[in-house]
Design an enzyme around this catalytic site. Sequence first.
Site, mmCIF file in Angstrom:
data_model
loop_
_atom_site.group_PDB
_atom_site.id
_atom_site.type_symbol
_atom_site.label_atom_id
_atom_site.label_comp_id
_atom_site.label_asym_id
_atom_site.label_seq_id
_atom_site.Cartn_x
_atom_site.Cartn_y
_atom_site.Cartn_z
ATOM 1 N N GLY A 149 0.673 -1.130 -0.026
ATOM 2 C CA GLY A 149 0.145 -0.045 -0.060
ATOM 3 C C GLY A 149 0.755 1.234 0.005
ATOM 4 N N CYS A 150 0.374 2.354 -0.066
ATOM 5 C CA CYS A 150 0.943 3.631 -0.472
ATOM 6 C C CYS A 150 1.514 3.927 0.815
ATOM 7 C CB CYS A 150 0.230 4.855 -1.000
ATOM 8 S SG CYS A 150 -1.648 5.107 -0.462
ATOM 9 N N TYR A 151 0.635 4.350 1.940
ATOM 10 C CA TYR A 151 1.007 4.667 3.383
ATOM 11 C C TYR A 151 2.091 3.559 3.744
ATOM 12 C CZ TYR A 151 -2.836 7.977 3.343
ATOM 13 O OH TYR A 151 -3.839 9.189 3.437
ATOM 14 N N SER A 154 5.423 4.424 2.349
ATOM 15 C CA SER A 154 6.139 5.568 2.726
ATOM 16 C C SER A 154 6.596 5.557 4.197
ATOM 17 C CB SER A 154 5.120 6.893 2.668
ATOM 18 O OG SER A 154 4.198 6.701 3.681
#
Lengths: 352, 352, 352, 352
Positions: A149-151, A154
């Site tokens: 996932g994106c979060y 990061s």
Amino acid sequence: MDKIKVGVIGATGYAGAELVRLLCNHPYAEIAAISSKSFEGKKLSEVYPNFLNVCDLVLTNEDDLLAKSQVVFASLPHGLSEEIAVKCLEKGVKLIDIGADFRLKDAQDYKEWYGLSYKYPQLHEQSVYIIPELMRDSYKGQPIIGNPGCYPTSIALALAPIVKNNMFEENGIIIDSKSGATGAGRNLTQTTHFCDCNEGFAPYKVASHRHTPEIEQTLSSLSGKSVKVSFTPHLLPLNRGIISTCYVNLKDSYENDKNYTYDAIYDLYKDFYKNEKFVRVLPKGSAANLKNVKYSNYCDVSLHFDERTNRFIIVSAIDNMVKGAAGQAIQNMNIMFNLEEDTGLNLVAPAF
Amino acid sequence: MDKIKVGVIGATGYAGAELVRLLCNHPYAEIAAISSKSFEGKKLSEVYPNFLNVCDLVLTNEDDLLAKSQVVFASLPHGLSEEIAVKCLEKGVKLIDIGADFRLKDAQDYKEWYGLSYKYPQLHEQSVYIIPELMRDSYKGQPIIGNPGCYPTSIALALAPIVKNNMFEENGIIIDSKSGATGAGRNLTQTTHFCDCNEGFAPYKVASHRHTPEIEQTLSSLSGKSVKVSFTPHLLPLNRGIISTCYVNLKDSYENDKNYTYDAIYDLYKDFYKNEKFVRVLPKGSAANLKNVKYSNYCDVSLHFDERTNRFIIVSAIDNMVKGAAGQAIQNMNIMFNLEEDTGLNLVAPAF
Amino acid sequence: MDKIKVGVIGATGYAGAELVRLLCNHPYAEIAAISSKSFEGKKLSEVYPNFLNVCDLVLTNEDDLLAKSQVVFASLPHGLSEEIAVKCLEKGVKLIDIGADFRLKDAQDYKEWYGLSYKYPQLHEQSVYIIPELMRDSYKGQPIIGNPGCYPTSIALALAPIVKNNMFEENGIIIDSKSGATGAGRNLTQTTHFCDCNEGFAPYKVASHRHTPEIEQTLSSLSGKSVKVSFTPHLLPLNRGIISTCYVNLKDSYENDKNYTYDAIYDLYKDFYKNEKFVRVLPKGSAANLKNVKYSNYCDVSLHFDERTNRFIIVSAIDNMVKGAAGQAIQNMNIMFNLEEDTGLNLVAPAF
Amino acid sequence: MDKIKVGVIGATGYAGAELVRLLCNHPYAEIAAISSKSFEGKKLSEVYPNFLNVCDLVLTNEDDLLAKSQVVFASLPHGLSEEIAVKCLEKGVKLIDIGADFRLKDAQDYKEWYGLSYKYPQLHEQSVYIIPELMRDSYKGQPIIGNPGCYPTSIALALAPIVKNNMFEENGIIIDSKSGATGAGRNLTQTTHFCDCNEGFAPYKVASHRHTPEIEQTLSSLSGKSVKVSFTPHLLPLNRGIISTCYVNLKDSYENDKNYTYDAIYDLYKDFYKNEKFVRVLPKGSAANLKNVKYSNYCDVSLHFDERTNRFIIVSAIDNMVKGAAGQAIQNMNIMFNLEEDTGLNLVAPAF
């Protein structure tokens, strides 16, 4: 070499469309087919006119696509990818799932956060979840890769060095993330209606976002202990990018232990990522800004120390659609096909 | 009644211009004079054409302004207001300082964070710092009011009930704030150049912003103990508003003490602010969004509980130029002149 | 083949920085040197952190740069490029001037609109102005190419078919253009201060913009007659792109002449650009939108007919920094070096 | 005086919500009832949280609303207001229609552009269309006022002096308008999805927008001749405001007639609007910018002359939701109830 024949399922979703954009310039891949439930029979360029004369492929259905592809990217809402995976395995097609269905190892977590059960638990033993910079060695030829996932991407890249070295107080991690509106996808919602989103800003799903167990899975795996975090996402009035501001209470202080000075931890980060093209540890004194990574596969990381509270603050910036979705998926495809990991990903972030 | 004669020093700065906007519709105040160092001799409407035919006053100098005013708002960079204050006291003019010079009680804090010493320490005994909802009773006729900073206002209102009741773990408070670009003022900088700011987002002055001691001063005063916080501001690509996302570790858990349930703390907040027009404790399940407060004097507060980590998350939203500057300054002027506190502040935030 | 050694003078201006971004991925060019008056001695990535680890070249001076380059892009304010050109000719270095100094053939126009005289008139006989789609045949080995302005490019491509065929009423052309803020460059101005530009919109330099004679030069050359236009640019609150909405009174009506139907003119456009990769004549019923061309070298053109007034409306969209500056300059470099014109320019506009 | 009891039908649409915002501060009006088809039974503040504690009225149905109101604002899609009007007349309630149903005098125009016929032609004889600055004398006690459209308001005020004096070439008028996204309303569409609208810009409904006949009706009425215009609207990536850039070929030249100099026409405009509070003819050299009128009832007008083509360019700026909808509607209500026209409309545009 022959080009890899690639299919993109869900090509009219945001991650799907971004995959097409990036694959257009991948030297060893060709887009064999693209599919869409809502727009089957239309050209992609009718849905997204930026693709006119660039990719005018007609959107087909999944079965047709599977017949034409060696590897498939599935960019679908959760709950739909297992069936795709079954078909892929039957046909010997590799799968990179951009959705949420192959991210969580613990079926209980999936059930708790997504409200569904895995229908084919054995599938998940043939899949592997990979953030390349942290886990590329986990790839052992599995036919399915669960794309992060994106979060979680990061955050994992922001915290890995300090977590892997167990320098942090357990349960003291707080993550305050901010994402551009592409993170909410193409579907029309009041929240992403222009006049609501523009000149607005707010958190959403406070302490209840579905990426939480995925974040904790990675951090726990890195540290070897169970890690719990508080995670609050916010919606930014801009298109692309995620900033994660991560607060970590250090386990020890620099007065006791020289490894806990700012300089020592900075060096740890520089060393940790010294061979990683896509992670840039910023010079001391800089702060990660998503404008410097947008439209690229970079993750910028900046380190800050609040000596008044002995707290370390790590900020990471990615483009949620590239390193947070399509770019990382291509990085994973490159791993799967034994290509240089940055193939097709030499994207220079524009300066403005 | 005769209208109060008001002067605005630094009327071409953002807080000054916003004061003029609000004072234009104040029923008991009239703008007697406005001044500006950079634009003396020009009409305000030449600098800000929105004021054409609304306020075409010519910008004058400070001495001329002081001669015409009963009360003066000074909106100046730090270090310049003491001299104004001296002149005000000589002439019997009241002063509301929008800058930073009358906010910190401890001269040492001022020196440490602003790099300057108070030249007239006795002046500060005649001044009082007031966030009206929390400290209006401190007003005892002092001739000088130090108007609070934007971030400190948003944070104090978010945390006051829980801090005053000492329900929080000391040194566990983390505040992640995000401000619109008006917070950086009218001066041209690379950071606020349109193409840099637009589609960009980043933290700045991490763990080193000058509002930190002001935040801690208020929280320490409310709790009766010394409170230290980690404070990270970020710059949002929009004009107005501050969201402060505040993380608080609860001192006790709801398993031990029924005051520590979400519902109990929610009720505490509702009760704490029940007579406060300008603080709206949002319904359960809502999140504060700055779009609902912009151009108004409201502070919206939303409460969230992360029961997995026993952490309370409080989010506040204000318009940094109104409740965070000019609006609160007028609220303070109303206190000073014994008017209803909301006089001239019935500003309805636009829905879009 | 050996890579072409390229120098970029003025690399820290917006057009210069965009050139560097594009050149990083040009297969037959390498950046030999970059220069900057303001930042000499600094790394480009210190000025633009997006280039960190991508282009960390140190900014040098012009002489050093000229010694290392086969071809130089000069991105400078007007009045500075002739001296560069003299040096280039001396050293046998080719020059592509991104500024305004080699655009106007008529020295009198240059004097009238830019307030300066050509110092070296003979230089201009060795230079050629090229919008590739319209004038590539003018390239006969000249050592200097004058790269077109952003507005003139968008307008010439919008109007060329109808003008070249003399289907328009003379002096009836009105052009209403709107440009993103990158058009105003990196210099700090009040107009491009974030809070002024954001949520604002206005025309500027109405009927007096310096691109007017360049627009007229191209249109007059295409039609063989002197063409005068009204040209009004506006500043959009976004980073990139120009929309030019062009109003043309048709010379004849479709009632008299079948060449003047919408369909006939649409076919004329399709045919005119049928071999042009970078000009996309949009399907009937579509309108050009700058979001579909941003970060790419495309010019989208849409055609509309107001039959009530017998007026044709042509809308073009380009990215002002790519097709309007750096991309077109590389297209011109490719012409100069006999490369495929699209080399290094396979940029897919992102869908969002 | 007793306050006027006002009802707002369609209060959850954008124009309706803006009416509520403005009416909250109208000294002689009180909101008696608000209605909504989609949200009946909910509080307005549940739909628009900015109204929390400000206007918590429950949305009711039309009949209930009519029973409580002396005057009703109807903000509905076209085709729905005649039935409301019938009921209003029956009950002796006045009606100000914000929609399109009482704007066009010619039933044929309504049919051609809106595809519907007037069901109650006689109703239209009891209604009057009023842009106050141009037509307030037309109010003779009619029970129905047709409130003008946003684009037609901005254009009529820009062109009135020059058109009324017949200084323009017939059929030479071109209007290039640009509107913020609130003009598209609250309904979710792909065009107003944040990621599509943000950093995008395009025209829409070129030469076919429904406001065209309304624009021509006003201009024809002012000039006494039939006027045809080309009208192209564009969608701006910002919330509020319309800029109309109007191109007019002058009938004569300043060489022949001194009334056709820039100065003479400028004086004509100043004189024409000298008693109009809400129309500001800007100083020579300025350009109208929507940032100076947003959230206010002002219309700023700037005048420009292209002497090379003997063309006059007039630019107007309004807030489409205020002067272009709710504010003008209140101005019309004030006329209807014989109040000062600016009552409740002393809105100062914010400087940022």
